[in-house]
Write a protein that holds these residues in place. Sequence first.
Motif, short mmCIF file in Angstrom:
data_model
loop_
_atom_site.label_atom_id
_atom_site.label_comp_id
_atom_site.label_asym_id
_atom_site.label_seq_id
_atom_site.Cartn_x
_atom_site.Cartn_y
_atom_site.Cartn_z
N ARG A 16 5.23 -7.34 11.41
CA ARG A 16 5.48 -8.28 10.30
C ARG A 16 4.17 -8.69 9.63
NH1 ARG A 16 9.00 -10.47 14.08
NH2 ARG A 16 7.55 -12.16 14.51
N ALA A 17 3.17 -9.00 10.42
CA ALA A 17 1.90 -9.47 9.88
C ALA A 17 1.18 -8.37 9.09
CB ALA A 17 1.00 -9.99 11.01
N LEU A 18 1.15 -7.17 9.65
CA LEU A 18 0.45 -6.07 8.97
C LEU A 18 1.19 -5.65 7.69
CD1 LEU A 18 -0.64 -3.83 11.99
CD2 LEU A 18 -2.13 -5.19 10.50
N GLN A 19 2.52 -5.64 7.74
CA GLN A 19 3.28 -5.28 6.53
C GLN A 19 3.06 -6.31 5.43
OE1 GLN A 19 5.02 -2.81 5.34
NE2 GLN A 19 5.17 -1.52 7.14
N ALA A 20 3.15 -7.58 5.80
CA ALA A 20 3.01 -8.64 4.81
C ALA A 20 1.60 -8.71 4.24
CB ALA A 20 3.38 -9.99 5.44
N GLY A 21 0.61 -8.55 5.09
CA GLY A 21 -0.76 -8.73 4.64
C GLY A 21 -1.45 -7.50 4.08
N HIS A 22 -0.99 -6.30 4.51
CA HIS A 22 -1.76 -5.10 4.16
C HIS A 22 -0.90 -3.89 3.80
CE1 HIS A 22 -5.16 -7.37 5.66
NE2 HIS A 22 -4.41 -7.67 6.71
N GLY A 23 0.41 -4.03 3.86
CA GLY A 23 1.27 -2.90 3.55
C GLY A 23 1.17 -1.77 4.56
N LEU A 24 0.83 -2.12 5.80
CA LEU A 24 0.69 -1.14 6.89
C LEU A 24 1.73 -1.41 7.96
CD1 LEU A 24 -3.14 -1.02 7.74
CD2 LEU A 24 -1.76 0.85 6.82
N SER A 25 2.24 -0.35 8.55
CA SER A 25 3.06 -0.51 9.75
C SER A 25 2.12 -0.60 10.95
CB SER A 25 4.01 0.67 9.92
OG SER A 25 3.30 1.84 10.29
N ALA A 26 2.66 -1.03 12.07
CA ALA A 26 1.85 -1.08 13.29
C ALA A 26 1.40 0.32 13.70
CB ALA A 26 2.64 -1.74 14.42
N TYR A 55 -1.47 1.38 11.39
CA TYR A 55 -2.69 0.70 11.82
C TYR A 55 -3.26 1.37 13.06
CZ TYR A 55 -5.82 -2.78 13.75
OH TYR A 55 -6.93 -3.40 14.29
N SER A 56 -2.41 1.64 14.02
CA SER A 56 -2.83 2.27 15.27
C SER A 56 -3.47 3.63 15.00
CB SER A 56 -1.64 2.41 16.22
OG SER A 56 -2.02 3.04 17.41
N LEU A 57 -2.87 4.42 14.13
CA LEU A 57 -3.42 5.73 13.80
C LEU A 57 -4.78 5.60 13.14
CD1 LEU A 57 -3.10 8.80 13.64
CD2 LEU A 57 -1.92 8.47 11.47
N LEU A 58 -4.91 4.71 12.17
CA LEU A 58 -6.21 4.50 11.52
C LEU A 58 -7.25 4.05 12.54
CD1 LEU A 58 -5.15 2.69 8.21
CD2 LEU A 58 -6.08 5.01 8.42
N ASP A 59 -6.86 3.18 13.44
CA ASP A 59 -7.78 2.68 14.45
C ASP A 59 -8.25 3.81 15.37
OD1 ASP A 59 -9.15 0.51 15.87
OD2 ASP A 59 -7.66 0.85 17.44
N ARG A 94 1.85 10.69 5.30
CA ARG A 94 2.05 9.45 4.51
C ARG A 94 0.71 8.79 4.22
NH1 ARG A 94 6.27 8.18 8.09
NH2 ARG A 94 5.10 6.46 8.98
N LEU A 95 -0.15 8.70 5.23
CA LEU A 95 -1.45 8.04 5.03
C LEU A 95 -2.38 8.90 4.16
CD1 LEU A 95 -2.00 6.42 8.53
CD2 LEU A 95 -1.30 5.32 6.40
N GLU A 96 -2.25 10.21 4.29
CA GLU A 96 -3.04 11.09 3.43
C GLU A 96 -2.60 10.94 1.97
OE1 GLU A 96 -4.61 15.65 3.77
OE2 GLU A 96 -2.46 15.33 4.08
N ASP A 97 -1.30 10.85 1.74
CA ASP A 97 -0.77 10.66 0.39
C ASP A 97 -1.26 9.34 -0.23
OD1 ASP A 97 0.59 13.07 0.61
OD2 ASP A 97 2.56 12.13 0.94
N ARG A 98 -1.54 8.36 0.60
CA ARG A 98 -2.06 7.07 0.13
C ARG A 98 -3.58 7.07 0.00
NH1 ARG A 98 0.52 2.58 3.93
NH2 ARG A 98 -0.89 1.28 2.70
N GLY A 99 -4.21 8.20 0.34
CA GLY A 99 -5.67 8.31 0.22
C GLY A 99 -6.42 7.65 1.37
N LEU A 100 -5.74 7.40 2.49
CA LEU A 100 -6.38 6.72 3.62
C LEU A 100 -6.90 7.70 4.66
CD1 LEU A 100 -3.73 3.87 4.00
CD2 LEU A 100 -5.90 3.81 2.73
N LEU A 101 -6.41 8.94 4.62
CA LEU A 101 -6.83 9.99 5.55
C LEU A 101 -7.06 11.28 4.79
CD1 LEU A 101 -4.22 9.64 8.46
CD2 LEU A 101 -6.51 8.69 8.39
N THR A 102 -7.87 12.16 5.37
CA THR A 102 -7.99 13.54 4.89
C THR A 102 -7.84 14.46 6.07
OG1 THR A 102 -10.39 13.53 5.17
CG2 THR A 102 -9.55 12.96 2.99
N ARG A 103 -7.32 15.66 5.81
CA ARG A 103 -7.19 16.68 6.85
C ARG A 103 -8.10 17.85 6.50
NH1 ARG A 103 -0.75 17.02 8.08
NH2 ARG A 103 -0.56 15.95 6.12
#
Length: 152
Positions: free
Chosen positions: A31-41, A44-48, A83-92
């Motif tokens: 709930r907190a990550l979705q509301a504040g940053h548009g991220l699922s848990a 977030y875990s994958l980015l981390d 999904r994260l690559e499409d948002r420009g947050l990751l590259t492969r």
Amino acid sequence: MTATDPALTAIAQSWCALSLLHGKIEARIERALQAGHGLSAREYSLLDVLSRQHNGTGGHLQMKQVADAVVLSQSATTRLVTRLEDRGLLTRYLCDTDRRGIYTDVTEAGLTLLEAARPTNDTALRAALDEAAENPELAPLVRAVEELKVPV
């Protein structure tokens, strides 16, 4: 042991308590990550996880390793990465030494979002643990989590 064995019943009750604690924590963080940053848990875990890898020999994670780290199947991890690559947050990119190997890196935008989301994640985690500590069934688990010394 039989299904009516008191030891088995106690283990099952302990497992239920652990599952309940996990669910409460994950829901609060979600709930907190979705509301504040548009991220699922999971996002977030994958980015981390990916932000902790480094360049150079042995510094990359293969998709199976990423899947294991975020506790998802390889296909679910691939969809999450897409999904994260499409948002420009990751590259492969392909591995230099094994063209079958695919690696993933967090982009600058991904790192920026991760750093902005980290305090939200930590605050939600603390709030979920504090709330769970008030439940007598969950309090021992909260103490165990708080006392864990995990290498970083």
